[in-house]
Design a protein around this motif. Structure first.
Motif, PDB file in Angstrom:
ATOM      1  N   ILE A 164     -14.637 103.576 114.124  1.00 29.34           N
ATOM      2  CA  ILE A 164     -13.594 103.819 113.326  1.00 29.34           C
ATOM      3  C   ILE A 164     -13.996 104.941 112.793  1.00 29.34           C
ATOM      4  N   SER A 165     -12.719 106.005 112.650  1.00 31.96           N
ATOM      5  CA  SER A 165     -12.980 107.192 111.685  1.00 31.96           C
ATOM      6  C   SER A 165     -12.417 107.023 110.488  1.00 31.96           C
ATOM      7  N   GLU A 166     -10.927 106.989 110.453  1.00 36.51           N
ATOM      8  CA  GLU A 166     -10.252 107.106 109.100  1.00 36.51           C
ATOM      9  C   GLU A 166      -8.980 106.977 109.363  1.00 36.51           C
ATOM     10  N   GLY A 167      -8.340 106.874 108.125  1.00 33.75           N
ATOM     11  CA  GLY A 167      -6.570 106.555 108.112  1.00 33.75           C
ATOM     12  C   GLY A 167      -5.923 107.669 108.599  1.00 33.75           C
ATOM     13  N   SER A 168      -4.614 107.896 108.613  1.00 30.64           N
ATOM     14  CA  SER A 168      -3.931 109.049 109.074  1.00 30.64           C
ATOM     15  C   SER A 168      -4.140 110.122 107.818  1.00 30.64           C
ATOM     16  N   GLY A 169      -4.254 109.651 106.595  1.00 30.94           N
ATOM     17  CA  GLY A 169      -4.434 110.714 105.625  1.00 30.94           C
ATOM     18  C   GLY A 169      -5.548 110.185 104.595  1.00 30.94           C
ATOM     19  N   ALA A 170      -6.467 109.242 104.832  1.00 28.34           N
ATOM     20  CA  ALA A 170      -7.380 108.665 103.853  1.00 28.34           C
ATOM     21  C   ALA A 170      -8.669 108.212 104.733  1.00 28.34           C
ATOM     22  N   ARG A 229     -13.687 110.357  98.923  1.00 32.74           N
ATOM     23  CA  ARG A 229     -14.829 109.506  99.635  1.00 32.74           C
ATOM     24  C   ARG A 229     -16.126 109.947  98.898  1.00 32.74           C
ATOM     25  N   ARG A 230     -16.484 111.150  98.580  1.00 32.85           N
ATOM     26  CA  ARG A 230     -17.700 111.392  97.891  1.00 32.85           C
ATOM     27  C   ARG A 230     -17.862 110.866  96.601  1.00 32.85           C
ATOM     28  N   SER A 231     -16.726 111.016  95.901  1.00 30.82           N
ATOM     29  CA  SER A 231     -16.451 110.414  94.524  1.00 30.82           C
ATOM     30  C   SER A 231     -17.076 109.051  94.384  1.00 30.82           C
ATOM     31  N   VAL A 232     -16.106 108.225  95.349  1.00 32.24           N
ATOM     32  CA  VAL A 232     -16.334 106.660  95.463  1.00 32.24           C
ATOM     33  C   VAL A 232     -17.857 106.518  95.928  1.00 32.24           C
ATOM     34  N   CYS A 255      -9.218 105.727 100.691  1.00 31.27           N
ATOM     35  CA  CYS A 255      -9.395 106.661  99.477  1.00 31.27           C
ATOM     36  C   CYS A 255      -8.987 107.918  99.859  1.00 31.27           C
ATOM     37  N   GLY A 256      -8.367 108.705  99.015  1.00 32.89           N
ATOM     38  CA  GLY A 256      -8.026 110.033  99.298  1.00 32.89           C
ATOM     39  C   GLY A 256      -7.093 110.559  98.166  1.00 32.89           C
ATOM     40  N   THR A 257      -6.822 111.642  98.137  1.00 31.74           N
ATOM     41  CA  THR A 257      -6.083 112.424  97.192  1.00 31.74           C
ATOM     42  C   THR A 257      -4.702 111.754  97.010  1.00 31.74           C
ATOM     43  N   GLY A 258      -4.099 111.643  98.106  1.00 33.10           N
ATOM     44  CA  GLY A 258      -2.686 110.750  97.936  1.00 33.10           C
ATOM     45  C   GLY A 258      -3.025 109.379  97.783  1.00 33.10           C
ATOM     46  N   ALA A 259      -3.949 108.888  98.628  1.00 31.36           N
ATOM     47  CA  ALA A 259      -3.988 107.439  98.618  1.00 31.36           C
ATOM     48  C   ALA A 259      -4.463 106.852  97.389  1.00 31.36           C
ATOM     49  N   LEU A 306     -11.910 105.708 104.711  1.00 30.09           N
ATOM     50  CA  LEU A 306     -12.036 104.211 104.882  1.00 30.09           C
ATOM     51  C   LEU A 306     -13.225 103.815 104.006  1.00 30.09           C
ATOM     52  N   PHE A 307     -13.164 102.729 103.361  1.00 27.06           N
ATOM     53  CA  PHE A 307     -14.356 101.707 103.058  1.00 27.06           C
ATOM     54  C   PHE A 307     -14.361 100.440 103.343  1.00 27.06           C
ATOM     55  N   ILE A 308     -15.534 100.044 104.023  1.00 20.99           N
ATOM     56  CA  ILE A 308     -15.351  98.323 103.739  1.00 20.99           C
ATOM     57  C   ILE A 308     -16.518  97.975 103.142  1.00 20.99           C
ATOM     58  N   VAL A 309     -16.283  96.535 102.453  1.00 25.98           N
ATOM     59  CA  VAL A 309     -17.402  95.879 101.927  1.00 25.98           C
ATOM     60  C   VAL A 309     -17.819  94.719 102.772  1.00 25.98           C
ATOM     61  N   ARG A 310     -19.306  94.592 102.915  1.00 26.04           N
ATOM     62  CA  ARG A 310     -19.868  93.480 103.787  1.00 26.04           C
ATOM     63  C   ARG A 310     -21.314  93.110 102.973  1.00 26.04           C
ATOM     64  N   ASN A 311     -21.206  91.846 102.597  1.00 30.44           N
ATOM     65  CA  ASN A 311     -22.150  91.543 101.988  1.00 30.44           C
ATOM     66  C   ASN A 311     -22.831  92.175 100.978  1.00 30.44           C
ATOM     67  N   GLY A 312     -21.797  92.602  99.843  1.00 29.89           N
ATOM     68  CA  GLY A 312     -22.194  93.519  98.792  1.00 29.89           C
ATOM     69  C   GLY A 312     -22.346  94.959  98.851  1.00 29.89           C
ATOM     70  N   SER A 313     -22.407  95.434  99.972  1.00 29.37           N
ATOM     71  CA  SER A 313     -22.644  96.879 100.349  1.00 29.37           C
ATOM     72  C   SER A 313     -21.383  97.347 100.699  1.00 29.37           C
ATOM     73  N   LEU A 314     -21.158  98.690 100.257  1.00 25.14           N
ATOM     74  CA  LEU A 314     -19.920  99.491 100.378  1.00 25.14           C
ATOM     75  C   LEU A 314     -20.519 100.544 101.682  1.00 25.14           C
TER      76      LEU A 314
END
Ligand code: PMP
Length: 311
Positions: free
Chosen positions: A191-197, A222-225, A255-259, A199-207
């Motif tokens: 997985i790379s990313e969305g069309s303009g954002a 992304r860096r801010s998150v 996440c992203g500036t628009g998203a 991606l983050f997923i959460v698994r077992n409490g980890s981002l």
């Protein structure tokens, strides 16, 4: 439908009415996609009478890096471009949240598709801007049949105009199939990313988010998150994400500036977790919006405050 631009733009070294900022049809960037751009949000802080520009120095630094990839040179450096952005915001005196688009482009009229030796210029325009994605309804996303452009084709690391054909193909396919957006796999099938954002997923409490060598844009949100999560003690991992991990993830968001921070409820029709916003997404979303609204002094340093006058 055309979106109205704010009154003034920056074009060929001057602040001019936006409808006078026009290029020749033979412009290299128009013909070959040889431009590098930034997308920046300014949040109107009504109580304070300022526009809070989110991470302006980071955006102009990345813009200069994108320009470097396409060998576009300017007389201004990143700080200089940031100064012009602030001046433009001040002159437009916005009465809403805004989106600011600085654009470094090959302004020469040469016919050859090449990069070296073609004159570059800077243009900046801005517009009123609300939410890009619905913030109250989880997004329905599909894995695109379009592959993300790889570093050896058109570098995704740079926010390069021509590369957005790839995003556009995936976005159209998703919307025409009844989804809100696409997730693109890279040439390795990860997985790379969305069309303009990003991606983050959460698994077992980890981002978890794809690393910067998974053919993603090096996203500033992304860096801010990642920073918000680390500060809150949430474990983070930057590592490759398999397609099937989307099916077993507990939560996911773009996440992203628009998203901004937008909940993903399902991928390819399969609900992610409960299909609703999960607790870690909620926490990150809350921190993000408190930050950009200027409500969280911990992150005040991420904002460039431009004074504006009341209407
Ligand atoms: N990926 C792509 C392809 C994008 O266009 C964007 C929006 N700029 C992002 C990720 C998110 O980056 P940022 O947080 O810097 O806006």
């Amino acid at each position: 439908m055309d979106i109205p631009l704010q009154q003034f733009a920056y074009f060929e070294g001057a602040f001019v009415p936006s409808d006078e900022a026009k290029v020749s049809i033979a412009t290299h960037a128009l013909q070959y996609g040889t431009g590098a751009f930034a997308g920046i949000r300014g949040y109107l802080d009504v109580s304070d009478e300022t526009v809070n520009i989110f991470r302006l120095p980071d955006h102009t630094r990345r813009l200069m890096n994108s320009a470097k990839i396409i060998r576009a040179e300017l007389d201004l450096d990143a700080e200089g471009v940031a100064g012009v952005v602030q001046e433009l915001v001040s002159r437009n005196n916005p009465r809403s949240n805004v989106y600011i688009r600085p654009f470094i482009y090959k302004a020469g009229l040469e016919l050859t598709p090449k990069l070296k030796g073609i004159r570059s210029d800077l243009a900046i325009y801005m517009m009123a801007f609300g939410d890009y994605f619905a913030m109250d309804v989880p997004l329905r996303v599909m894995v695109s049949s379009w592959t993300r452009i790889s570093d050896n084709i058109i570098p995704s690391r740079g926010k390069v105009t021509g590369g957005y054909i790839n995003s556009s193909l995936a976005k159209d396919q998703a919307e025409e199939a009844g989804y809100d957006d696409a997730l693109l796999l890279n040439t390795d099938g990860k997985i790379s990313e969305g069309s303009g954002a990003n991606l983050f997923i959460v698994r077992n409490g980890s981002l978890i988010t794809s690393p910067i060598n998974s053919d993603i844009l090096e996203g500033i949100t992304r860096r801010s998150v990642l920073m918000f999560a680390r500060d809150a003690g949430v474990p983070v991992e930057e590592r490759e994400i398999d397609r099937s991990e989307m099916f077993v993830a507990d939560e996911a968001f773009f996440c992203g500036t628009g998203a901004q921070v937008a909940v993903i409820g399902s991928v390819d029709g399969r609900p992610i977790g409960s299909g609703e916003r999960g607790p870690i997404t909620e926490q990150i979303q809350r921190t993000f919006f408190q930050c950009v609204r200027g409500e969280d002094p911990t992150y005040g340093h991420l904002l460039t405050r431009v004074p504006v006058r009341p209407a």
